[in-house]
Design a protein around this motif. Structure first.
Motif, PDB file in Angstrom:
ATOM      1  N   THR A 176       0.841  -1.200   0.000  1.00 44.86           N
ATOM      2  CA  THR A 176       0.000   0.000   0.000  1.00 44.86           C
ATOM      3  C   THR A 176       0.871   1.245   0.000  1.00 44.86           C
ATOM      4  N   LEU A 177       0.634   2.149  -0.947  1.00 42.28           N
ATOM      5  CA  LEU A 177       1.391   3.396  -0.998  1.00 42.28           C
ATOM      6  C   LEU A 177       1.084   4.251   0.231  1.00 42.28           C
ATOM      7  N   THR A 178       2.127   4.781   0.864  1.00 43.83           N
ATOM      8  CA  THR A 178       1.948   5.626   2.049  1.00 43.83           C
ATOM      9  C   THR A 178       2.334   7.074   1.813  1.00 43.83           C
ATOM     10  N   ASP A 179       3.281   7.333   0.894  1.00 43.74           N
ATOM     11  CA  ASP A 179       3.622   8.722   0.568  1.00 43.74           C
ATOM     12  C   ASP A 179       4.324   8.755  -0.785  1.00 43.74           C
ATOM     13  N   VAL A 180       4.530   9.957  -1.317  1.00 46.30           N
ATOM     14  CA  VAL A 180       5.240  10.132  -2.583  1.00 46.30           C
ATOM     15  C   VAL A 180       6.480  11.007  -2.366  1.00 46.30           C
ATOM     16  N   ASN A 181       7.187  10.744  -1.268  1.00 46.21           N
ATOM     17  CA  ASN A 181       8.436  11.433  -0.983  1.00 46.21           C
ATOM     18  C   ASN A 181       9.607  10.636  -1.542  1.00 46.21           C
ATOM     19  N   TRP A 182      10.652  11.337  -1.961  1.00 42.78           N
ATOM     20  CA  TRP A 182      11.829  10.646  -2.478  1.00 42.78           C
ATOM     21  C   TRP A 182      12.606   9.996  -1.344  1.00 42.78           C
ATOM     22  N   ASN A 183      12.932  10.756  -0.303  1.00 41.58           N
ATOM     23  CA  ASN A 183      13.690  10.238   0.833  1.00 41.58           C
ATOM     24  C   ASN A 183      12.770  10.029   2.034  1.00 41.58           C
ATOM     25  N   SER A 184      12.930   8.890   2.686  1.00 41.82           N
ATOM     26  CA  SER A 184      12.217   8.640   3.934  1.00 41.82           C
ATOM     27  C   SER A 184      12.982   9.283   5.087  1.00 41.82           C
ATOM     28  N   PRO A 185      12.271   9.753   6.129  1.00 45.63           N
ATOM     29  CA  PRO A 185      12.975  10.306   7.298  1.00 45.63           C
ATOM     30  C   PRO A 185      13.922   9.314   7.950  1.00 45.63           C
ATOM     31  N   LEU A 244      11.092   2.699 -21.805  1.00 42.90           N
ATOM     32  CA  LEU A 244       9.647   2.646 -21.597  1.00 42.90           C
ATOM     33  C   LEU A 244       9.002   3.988 -21.910  1.00 42.90           C
ATOM     34  N   SER A 245       7.809   3.924 -22.457  1.00 41.17           N
ATOM     35  CA  SER A 245       6.955   5.098 -22.584  1.00 41.17           C
ATOM     36  C   SER A 245       5.868   4.967 -21.537  1.00 41.17           C
ATOM     37  N   ASN A 246       5.956   5.797 -20.502  1.00 38.61           N
ATOM     38  CA  ASN A 246       5.045   5.664 -19.365  1.00 38.61           C
ATOM     39  C   ASN A 246       3.910   6.671 -19.422  1.00 38.61           C
ATOM     40  N   MET A 247       2.688   6.181 -19.323  1.00 40.28           N
ATOM     41  CA  MET A 247       1.550   7.071 -19.160  1.00 40.28           C
ATOM     42  C   MET A 247       1.588   7.712 -17.783  1.00 40.28           C
ATOM     43  N   ALA A 248       2.082   6.961 -16.791  1.00 43.83           N
ATOM     44  CA  ALA A 248       2.140   7.486 -15.425  1.00 43.83           C
ATOM     45  C   ALA A 248       3.275   6.810 -14.673  1.00 43.83           C
ATOM     46  N   PHE A 249       3.828   7.530 -13.691  1.00 43.27           N
ATOM     47  CA  PHE A 249       4.844   6.945 -12.830  1.00 43.27           C
ATOM     48  C   PHE A 249       4.773   7.615 -11.469  1.00 43.27           C
ATOM     49  N   LEU A 250       5.325   6.950 -10.468  1.00 41.68           N
ATOM     50  CA  LEU A 250       5.416   7.542  -9.136  1.00 41.68           C
ATOM     51  C   LEU A 250       6.627   6.978  -8.400  1.00 41.68           C
ATOM     52  N   TYR A 251       7.072   7.752  -7.422  1.00 39.33           N
ATOM     53  CA  TYR A 251       8.090   7.334  -6.464  1.00 39.33           C
ATOM     54  C   TYR A 251       7.563   7.664  -5.073  1.00 39.33           C
ATOM     55  N   GLY A 252       7.919   6.832  -4.109  1.00 40.13           N
ATOM     56  CA  GLY A 252       7.481   7.107  -2.751  1.00 40.13           C
ATOM     57  C   GLY A 252       7.818   5.972  -1.822  1.00 40.13           C
ATOM     58  N   HIS A 253       6.933   5.746  -0.874  1.00 43.50           N
ATOM     59  CA  HIS A 253       7.150   4.687   0.118  1.00 43.50           C
ATOM     60  C   HIS A 253       5.852   3.922   0.334  1.00 43.50           C
ATOM     61  N   ALA A 254       6.016   2.684   0.804  1.00 41.88           N
ATOM     62  CA  ALA A 254       4.853   1.807   0.924  1.00 41.88           C
ATOM     63  C   ALA A 254       4.959   0.937   2.170  1.00 41.88           C
ATOM     64  N   GLN A 255       3.791   0.444   2.547  1.00 40.01           N
ATOM     65  CA  GLN A 255       3.673  -0.518   3.648  1.00 40.01           C
ATOM     66  C   GLN A 255       3.362  -1.885   3.053  1.00 40.01           C
ATOM     67  N   VAL A 256       3.962  -2.932   3.623  1.00 37.69           N
ATOM     68  CA  VAL A 256       3.725  -4.302   3.148  1.00 37.69           C
ATOM     69  C   VAL A 256       3.056  -5.088   4.273  1.00 37.69           C
ATOM     70  N   THR A 257       1.942  -5.733   3.936  1.00 39.72           N
ATOM     71  CA  THR A 257       1.147  -6.470   4.923  1.00 39.72           C
ATOM     72  C   THR A 257       0.956  -7.914   4.477  1.00 39.72           C
ATOM     73  N   ASP A 258       1.163  -8.850   5.370  1.00 36.77           N
ATOM     74  CA  ASP A 258       0.872 -10.257   5.112  1.00 36.77           C
ATOM     75  C   ASP A 258      -0.624 -10.465   5.311  1.00 36.77           C
ATOM     76  N   ILE A 259      -1.347 -10.761   4.231  1.00 35.17           N
ATOM     77  CA  ILE A 259      -2.809 -10.901   4.305  1.00 35.17           C
ATOM     78  C   ILE A 259      -3.234 -12.353   4.131  1.00 35.17           C
ATOM     79  N   THR A 260      -2.315 -13.281   4.323  1.00 41.17           N
ATOM     80  CA  THR A 260      -2.624 -14.702   4.174  1.00 41.17           C
ATOM     81  C   THR A 260      -3.733 -15.111   5.141  1.00 41.17           C
ATOM     82  N   ASN A 261      -4.807 -15.662   4.586  1.00 44.42           N
ATOM     83  CA  ASN A 261      -5.946 -16.127   5.398  1.00 44.42           C
ATOM     84  C   ASN A 261      -6.463 -15.041   6.337  1.00 44.42           C
ATOM     85  N   GLY A 262      -6.467 -13.792   5.847  1.00 43.29           N
ATOM     86  CA  GLY A 262      -6.984 -12.698   6.660  1.00 43.29           C
ATOM     87  C   GLY A 262      -6.079 -12.290   7.801  1.00 43.29           C
ATOM     88  N   ASN A 263      -4.820 -12.643   7.738  1.00 41.90           N
ATOM     89  CA  ASN A 263      -3.857 -12.376   8.802  1.00 41.90           C
ATOM     90  C   ASN A 263      -3.706 -10.898   9.113  1.00 41.90           C
TER      91      ASN A 263
END
Length: 372
Positions: A176-185, A223-242
């Motif tokens: 899940t995208l959390t921000d569109v910052n280049w550098n994280s704090p 590549l010819s990109n219609m859209a692009f982004l850079y940022g930071h994201a969260q990763v969640t284990d959703i196995t069996n609703g975990n």
């Protein structure tokens, strides 16, 4: 005509009767005919003025005061359709993802990579991959410049590899995208933001990237990109609703576009697609000063030396254009010469020792794009 005029009211009929009786019917008839002709002339002139006025008004409605279409309409050319300046959102839905082992020369899971696995026997960014699961899906919205903070995405995949408790083969994950910052704090070693990304607040449209363009990296297809982004994201284990968060703040890069024919592009500046549209998604963290299986601990510089590799020519070379560039006259005086290109390629800030090791490169094959 005089008889018709006389029949308009009972009083007229009475006056005319008296006139006949006084022996003046001839003069009265001439007067009435003359008046009728005058009325007809006035009505005709009024009608002509009304028609002329309506034509003038309709012409002004078509042309508009000060409208740039006047010259076109004068020559019988209809106004060309103009781009919709309000079209600042691109919505994307994609599925059928491949889990890729590497981005070009940065071989991570392939032979000789940081974490070699038997099910990856090459290091090609497009053709060497394994299924990321039947339920893999990408849903994203890109807002140009992210002016109203409407950019976001969610991506699901099933990992084909295990390297630590945060990434287990057969488990399903959500990014899940959390921000569109280049550098994280919490980045161990912040890096310079590339100019093309800074100009669009890390969310942009219609950008040629990679390949011979030397934008980002030279070792992957252009590549010819219609859209692009850079940022930071969260990763969640959703196995069996975990729903267990396994990484809170990892660097992410997403592109929506197709592979270009580079020869065609540089020969006549034409975009010839060599592939359907894909969604390319990276979510990466290589923690420094952390013991990595089979590798040991890395400095921040070493950890970030894979994105891209230090040998990548995009870090030291400009796009294939001879600088300075002189723009022919007539032009705006401020555009007469470009001395040198801005920073187009830079090392990604993917070293964060507060986050676990993670390297995801997903290519979603079946992509549906909607522009709003």
């Amino acid at each position: 005509m005089s008889e018709k005029y006389c029949n308009t009211s009972s009083s007229n009929r009475m006056d005319n009767t008296s006139t006949y009786e006084n022996g003046s019917s001839s003069n009265s008839s001439k007067n009435l005919q003359r008046q009728s002709r005058q009325v007809s002339e006035i009505l005709f002139i009024g009608l002509v003025l009304i028609v002329a006025l309506s034509v003038f008004l309709s012409s002004n409605v078509m042309l508009g005061a000060g409208n740039n279409n006047i010259d076109q309409l004068a020559y019988g050319v209809t106004s060309l359709p103009q781009p919709n300046d309000n079209s600042t959102l691109i919505k994307v839905r994609a599925s059928n993802a491949l889990f890729e082992p590497a981005a070009g020369l940065s071989n991570v899971f392939g032979p000789g990579g940081l974490f070699p696995f038997d099910n990856f026997n090459c290091a090609d960014a497009l053709t060497c991959g394994v299924s990321a699961g039947e339920n893999a899906e990408f849903i994203g919205t890109f807002e140009k410049g992210n002016i109203n903070n409407m950019t976001g995405y969610e991506a699901t995949y099933t990992s084909p590899v295990t390297y630590g408790p945060h990434q287990i083969a057969g488990n399903e994950y959500k990014i899940t995208l959390t921000d569109v910052n280049w550098n994280s704090p919490s980045s161990s070693l912040p890096t310079e933001q590339p100019q093309f990304a800074a100009l669009t607040n890390n969310v942009g449209f219609d950008q040629v990237q990679h390949g011979a363009s030397n934008v980002d990296r030279s070792d992957v297809p252009q590549l010819s990109n219609m859209a692009f982004l850079y940022g930071h994201a969260q990763v969640t284990d959703i196995t069996n609703g975990n729903n267990t968060v396994v990484a809170e703040d990892v660097f992410t890069h997403v592109m929506v576009g197709h592979v270009m024919n580079e020869q065609t592009f540089y020969q006549d500046l034409r975009d010839e697609a060599l592939s359907p549209n894909f969604v390319f998604l990276f979510a990466i963290n290589i923690p420094d000063d952390t013991e990595l299986p089979g590798v040991g601990s890395l400095t921040a510089e070493e950890a970030q030396g894979f994105t891209p590799l230090a040998s990548d020519q995009s870090l030291d070379n400009s796009p294939p254009i001879d600088y300075p560039v002189s723009i022919p006259e007539p032009r705006d005086e401020t555009m007469d010469e470009i001395e040198e290109p801005g920073a187009q390629s830079t090392t990604w800030p993917v070293a964060n020792k507060e986050q676990p090791l993670l390297f995801n490169f997903l290519v979603y094959q079946d992509t549906n794009i909607k522009v709003q």
